[in-house]
Design a protein around this motif. Structure first.
Motif, PDB file in Angstrom:
ATOM      1  N   PRO A 126       0.815  -1.214   0.000  1.00 16.37           N
ATOM      2  CA  PRO A 126       0.000   0.000   0.000  1.00 16.37           C
ATOM      3  C   PRO A 126       0.851   1.269   0.000  1.00 16.37           C
ATOM      4  N   GLY A 127       0.470   2.201  -0.847  1.00 16.27           N
ATOM      5  CA  GLY A 127       1.157   3.487  -0.928  1.00 16.27           C
ATOM      6  C   GLY A 127       2.265   3.526  -1.952  1.00 16.27           C
ATOM      7  N   LEU A 128       2.806   2.369  -2.336  1.00 16.57           N
ATOM      8  CA  LEU A 128       3.917   2.345  -3.290  1.00 16.57           C
ATOM      9  C   LEU A 128       3.472   2.818  -4.666  1.00 16.57           C
ATOM     10  N   ARG A 129       2.307   2.410  -5.102  1.00 17.15           N
ATOM     11  CA  ARG A 129       1.788   2.825  -6.412  1.00 17.15           C
ATOM     12  C   ARG A 129       1.676   4.346  -6.478  1.00 17.15           C
ATOM     13  N   GLU A 130       1.111   4.946  -5.449  1.00 23.40           N
ATOM     14  CA  GLU A 130       0.940   6.397  -5.431  1.00 23.40           C
ATOM     15  C   GLU A 130       2.281   7.111  -5.460  1.00 23.40           C
ATOM     16  N   ASP A 131       3.261   6.586  -4.723  1.00 23.39           N
ATOM     17  CA  ASP A 131       4.587   7.211  -4.692  1.00 23.39           C
ATOM     18  C   ASP A 131       5.271   7.134  -6.052  1.00 23.39           C
ATOM     19  N   MET A 132       5.173   5.996  -6.705  1.00 23.50           N
ATOM     20  CA  MET A 132       5.833   5.828  -7.998  1.00 23.50           C
ATOM     21  C   MET A 132       5.167   6.682  -9.079  1.00 23.50           C
ATOM     22  N   CYS A 133       3.852   6.720  -9.087  1.00 22.77           N
ATOM     23  CA  CYS A 133       3.147   7.540 -10.071  1.00 22.77           C
ATOM     24  C   CYS A 133       3.457   9.023  -9.858  1.00 22.77           C
ATOM     25  N   ALA A 134       3.504   9.447  -8.605  1.00 22.82           N
ATOM     26  CA  ALA A 134       3.816  10.848  -8.303  1.00 22.82           C
ATOM     27  C   ALA A 134       5.229  11.197  -8.747  1.00 22.82           C
ATOM     28  N   ALA A 135       6.179  10.279  -8.551  1.00 18.04           N
ATOM     29  CA  ALA A 135       7.562  10.526  -8.966  1.00 18.04           C
ATOM     30  C   ALA A 135       7.652  10.657 -10.484  1.00 18.04           C
ATOM     31  N   ALA A 136       6.929   9.810 -11.197  1.00 17.18           N
ATOM     32  CA  ALA A 136       6.943   9.866 -12.661  1.00 17.18           C
ATOM     33  C   ALA A 136       6.365  11.177 -13.165  1.00 17.18           C
ATOM     34  N   VAL A 137       5.279  11.622 -12.546  1.00 12.00           N
ATOM     35  CA  VAL A 137       4.653  12.880 -12.954  1.00 12.00           C
ATOM     36  C   VAL A 137       5.578  14.058 -12.661  1.00 12.00           C
ATOM     37  N   ARG A 138       6.221  14.054 -11.482  1.00 12.49           N
ATOM     38  CA  ARG A 138       7.144  15.159 -11.151  1.00 12.49           C
ATOM     39  C   ARG A 138       8.281  15.250 -12.158  1.00 12.49           C
ATOM     40  N   LEU A 139       8.821  14.107 -12.520  1.00 16.11           N
ATOM     41  CA  LEU A 139       9.911  14.095 -13.497  1.00 16.11           C
ATOM     42  C   LEU A 139       9.462  14.745 -14.802  1.00 16.11           C
ATOM     43  N   CYS A 140       8.300  14.354 -15.305  1.00 18.81           N
ATOM     44  CA  CYS A 140       7.831  14.861 -16.596  1.00 18.81           C
ATOM     45  C   CYS A 140       7.400  16.322 -16.520  1.00 18.81           C
ATOM     46  N   GLU A 141       6.845  16.718 -15.380  1.00 17.25           N
ATOM     47  CA  GLU A 141       6.498  18.122 -15.207  1.00 17.25           C
ATOM     48  C   GLU A 141       7.738  19.004 -15.241  1.00 17.25           C
ATOM     49  N   SER A 142       8.835  18.499 -14.704  1.00 18.13           N
ATOM     50  CA  SER A 142      10.062  19.297 -14.618  1.00 18.13           C
ATOM     51  C   SER A 142      10.661  19.604 -15.985  1.00 18.13           C
ATOM     52  N   ILE A 143      10.303  18.818 -16.997  1.00 16.40           N
ATOM     53  CA  ILE A 143      10.829  19.054 -18.343  1.00 16.40           C
ATOM     54  C   ILE A 143       9.715  19.413 -19.331  1.00 16.40           C
ATOM     55  N   ALA A 144       8.517  19.695 -18.805  1.00 13.81           N
ATOM     56  CA  ALA A 144       7.359  20.019 -19.650  1.00 13.81           C
ATOM     57  C   ALA A 144       7.215  18.985 -20.766  1.00 13.81           C
ATOM     58  N   TYR A 145       7.166  17.726 -20.365  1.00 14.03           N
ATOM     59  CA  TYR A 145       7.160  16.627 -21.324  1.00 14.03           C
ATOM     60  C   TYR A 145       5.944  16.685 -22.240  1.00 14.03           C
ATOM     61  N   THR A 146       6.165  16.309 -23.504  1.00 12.15           N
ATOM     62  CA  THR A 146       5.114  16.344 -24.513  1.00 12.15           C
ATOM     63  C   THR A 146       4.803  14.940 -25.016  1.00 12.15           C
ATOM     64  N   SER A 147       3.515  14.606 -25.107  1.00 16.91           N
ATOM     65  CA  SER A 147       3.010  13.368 -25.685  1.00 16.91           C
ATOM     66  C   SER A 147       3.091  12.189 -24.714  1.00 16.91           C
ATOM     67  N   ALA A 148       2.926  10.971 -25.250  1.00 19.16           N
ATOM     68  CA  ALA A 148       2.929   9.768 -24.420  1.00 19.16           C
ATOM     69  C   ALA A 148       4.364   9.368 -24.100  1.00 19.16           C
ATOM     70  N   GLY A 149       4.537   8.790 -22.931  1.00 14.25           N
ATOM     71  CA  GLY A 149       5.856   8.321 -22.522  1.00 14.25           C
ATOM     72  C   GLY A 149       5.724   7.336 -21.381  1.00 14.25           C
ATOM     73  N   THR A 150       6.814   6.660 -21.091  1.00 14.92           N
ATOM     74  CA  THR A 150       6.818   5.676 -20.016  1.00 14.92           C
ATOM     75  C   THR A 150       8.038   5.882 -19.141  1.00 14.92           C
ATOM     76  N   VAL A 151       7.799   6.070 -17.849  1.00 17.53           N
ATOM     77  CA  VAL A 151       8.888   6.195 -16.881  1.00 17.53           C
ATOM     78  C   VAL A 151       9.063   4.827 -16.229  1.00 17.53           C
ATOM     79  N   GLU A 152      10.244   4.263 -16.375  1.00 20.62           N
ATOM     80  CA  GLU A 152      10.489   2.896 -15.921  1.00 20.62           C
ATOM     81  C   GLU A 152      11.312   2.886 -14.635  1.00 20.62           C
ATOM     82  N   PHE A 153      10.918   1.982 -13.744  1.00 21.38           N
ATOM     83  CA  PHE A 153      11.575   1.860 -12.449  1.00 21.38           C
ATOM     84  C   PHE A 153      11.974   0.412 -12.189  1.00 21.38           C
TER      85      PHE A 153
END
Length: 307
Positions: free
Chosen positions: A84-111
């Motif tokens: 519990p909670g791991l999914r939310e943490d990983m999704c939030a980390a992926a979103v923060r990464l992409c927000e920091s570079i104003a990412y465009t289109s579909a992509g996949t952040v792999e962990f």
């Protein structure tokens, strides 16, 4: 390049690692990173509008791999369900990464996720649509990632709030069907497909390029089809995948269909315990024979016979 258990082994292996790097890459630089002995491979599907707005579409687990290439992908991840909670943490980390570079289109952040500690580490980002995007679409009715990409490319205005993402209401599993020989180290098996048939089910999606007469060459990736099933829960999905793969008919080159069925029936996979090293110790005994010397007049017959 080299796994070192302690400082003494690091000192002993450093020179050899540097020489190997110089030989292979023309650069003798050496860096150290944590070695994860038992790992899960989990990736987050994201989409950005290029203006700093990014949403995620949940995770896909793709820990079942051969030669570091994925064979089975599913969502939701059984490992994340158990933590519990791991999914939310990983999704939030992926979103923060992409927000920091104003990412465009579909992509996949792999962990890479440590199966022992549930710690996760950034592996890479694929800045494109991936083979396994169908898993995410199957679990989220109404989601079409390619359509979103086309709308963005056409400069159509649309909002990207997380609330607009279709919710995941189903479990989904994808199997990659390859023309390869599992008992020969997954060596490619080129040849001409003499018969091709895929089942039709309400809960099944098959993406393929082959038909009877298609030639599988050794010059390209040997992927023949993606078989994607969805269901109310993981048990239903596993049963449906077995049914779907059992109805696939591909005659000609050797394929991995029987191997995929064996993996899906294995207790480790069914319990959701497979790590990235799972297939290294997986015992597979196919229903097949190998003709070493056919002679001048040899036939091989099947029972009850061809229809």
């Amino acid at each position: 390049m080299v796994v070192c258990a302690d400082a003494a082994e690091l000192r002993a292996q450093f020179g050899a690692a540097r020489e190997r790097a110089q030989t292979l890459f023309g650069d003798g630089g050496v860096f150290v990173e944590r070695y994860v002995a038992a790992a899960r491979h989990v990736e987050i599907q994201v989409f950005g509008d290029g203006a700093g707005n990014v949403v995620h579409m949940g995770e896909r687990e793709c820990s079942v791999q051969r030669r570091y290439q994925k064979l089975l992908e599913e969502t939701p991840s059984p490992f994340l369900d158990a933590h519990p909670g791991l999914r939310e943490d990983m999704c939030a980390a992926a979103v923060r990464l992409c927000e920091s570079i104003a990412y465009t289109s579909a992509g996949t952040v792999e962990f890479l996720v440590d199966a022992a500690t549930a710690q996760f580490f950034f592996l890479e980002m694929n800045t494109r649509i991936q083979v396994e995007h169908t898993v995410t679409e199957a679990a989220r009715p109404g989601l079409d990632l390619v359509a979103l990409m086309l709308r963005l490319a056409a400069r159509e205005p649309f909002a990207l709030p997380q609330a607009a993402v279709p919710p995941a209401t189903r479990h989904a599993l994808q199997a990659r069907v390859y023309a390869e020989d599992a008992i020969r180290g997954f060596a490619p098996a080129p040849g001409v497909l003499t018969a091709v048939a895929f089942p039709a089910r309400a809960w099944l999606r098959v993406d393929t390029w082959v038909r009877a007469g298609s030639a599988v060459t050794p010059h390209f990736d040997a992927l023949l089809a993606k078989v994607v099933v969805h269901g109310a829960d993981r048990a239903a999905v596993l049963a449906r995948m077995d049914d779907a793969l059992g109805a696939v008919r591909l005659c000609g080159p050797v394929t991995n269909v029987e191997f995929l069925r064996a993996v899906c029936r294995d207790g480790v996979f069914r319990r959701g315990e497979a790590t990235t090293g799972f297939l290294a110790g997986f015992a597979f005994a196919p229903h097949a024979i190998e003709v070493l010397d056919g002679g001048l007049a040899t036939t091989v017959q099947d029972l009850p016979g061809r229809t």
